[in-house]
Design an enzyme around this catalytic site. Sequence first.
Site, PDB file in Angstrom:
ATOM      1  CE1 TYR A   1     -22.280 -42.690  -4.823  1.00  0.00           C
ATOM      2  CE2 TYR A   1     -23.024 -43.759  -6.834  1.00  0.00           C
ATOM      3  CZ  TYR A   1     -23.097 -42.714  -5.942  1.00  0.00           C
ATOM      4  OH  TYR A   1     -23.983 -41.696  -6.175  1.00  0.00           O
TER       5      TYR A   1
ATOM      6  N   PRO B   1     -28.479 -43.481 -13.452  1.00  0.00           N
ATOM      7  CG  PRO B   1     -29.685 -44.901 -12.056  1.00  0.00           C
ATOM      8  CD  PRO B   1     -29.313 -44.685 -13.489  1.00  0.00           C
TER       9      PRO B   1
ATOM     10  CE1 TYR C   1     -22.320 -38.961  -6.698  1.00  0.00           C
ATOM     11  CE2 TYR C   1     -22.414 -37.402  -4.874  1.00  0.00           C
ATOM     12  CZ  TYR C   1     -22.831 -38.583  -5.484  1.00  0.00           C
ATOM     13  OH  TYR C   1     -23.770 -39.357  -4.864  1.00  0.00           O
TER      14      TYR C   1
END
Length: 384
Positions: free
Chosen positions: A196, A288, A380
């Site tokens: 990310y 998302p 997560y």
Amino acid sequence: MRTQVGIIGAGPAGLLLSHLLHLRGISSVVLERRSRAYVERRVRAGVLEQGTVDTLVEAGVGARLLREGLPHDGIELRYGGAAHRIAFEKLVPGRRITVYGQQEVVKDLIAARLEAGGDLRFEVEDVAVHDPAGAPYLTFGGERLDCEVIAGCDGFHGVSRPSIPEGVLSVFERDYPFAWLGVLARVRPSAEELIYARDERGFALHSMRSPEVSRFYLQVPPDADVADWPDERVWAELRARLETIPGFALETGEIIEKGVTPMRAFVAEPMQYGRLYLAGDSAHIVPPTGAKGLNLAVADVRTLTEALAAYFGTGSADLLDGYSAACLRRVWRAQHFSWWMTTLLHTFADEDAYARRLQLSHLDYVTSSAAAATTLAENYVGLS
Ligand code: APR
Ligand code: PHB
């Protein structure tokens, strides 16, 4: 025609519900407006929480997932010229995620339903919900299906939520001022884990589907058109946002799919009206960035299955009556986490230098404090 549960939509929510009900001896019919080939090819997200994997495995549809899915024990946050690993094995021992494309889940579920003789109907036209608060039934292509219960698993643009009378639902929503350009490429992943990346040019995500196929996303303007993103531009932008630490080189290859997804958040409450129950994207959407969409759909379906099993087994509607409340707690936790991840990692056109410094300070905190990193990790991998 009559069934116990009429299900609209053959996405992961509708298919899994039909399968779990079958295992409990409850009949259902699934009505899908697209073709089987279309739903099996539709490229979507691909991160499964442990609870999602467990549900699929326990339901007997996890064999290929266990064989081909890629277990991950961490993710990387990349910013400011450095890589920071969020180590699940250390922060949330025993919990991990599995990378496996949503359309593979859909394929596995369709195969299982067909093998069990399930009633799945593709390319049905004009599905409509009638009398949801009385004696519910569905109509489609000139046919009528009487149901004891209707499950609206028809996604954000479906017909089930709009069939609820005005004034019943409270809607909460937010449109983000950007979209994601998603790309599937025939090239081996450039790293073992998801990356990310927060960059001044915008967010980028490195993900994967298999040892031969990579998945990428780029933050783009909300009105972006794939026509403006030829392959060379996609690779150049991915390089600019990901090749920001020493020694990292992005592998490139043939791009096999490209699409733009708007970034929005949405919740409709309650997730039920009479004998109509909403599950998955028909009731809620998350951006998302937290990889929660599919997992929330699976969790809704798990809750709805228990409630329906009690209802058809004992006649008690208590769990059904509490369905929405039971789901919404988890839905809002995921809303908050997805908003938080999105805010942490994207650039916002209206933000000033102060806001950018705050964002970097927040990232530094998340990557240096065990408490903050644990918060990220446990959300997560999933709280359920
Ligand atoms: N009649 C019949 N089927 C319909 C109708 C309709 N009027 N409208 C929509 N559908 C179908 C769609 O074609 C789709 O196949 O309902 C299905 C809904 O599936 P999804 O959109 O995949 O939604 P869901 O099953 O809730 O799964 C949630 O999908 O969008 C992702 O991020 C999301 O991963 C999450 C997952
Ligand atoms: C994906 O692999 O498609 C993916 C991974 C992580 C996300 C979203 C999508 O947060």
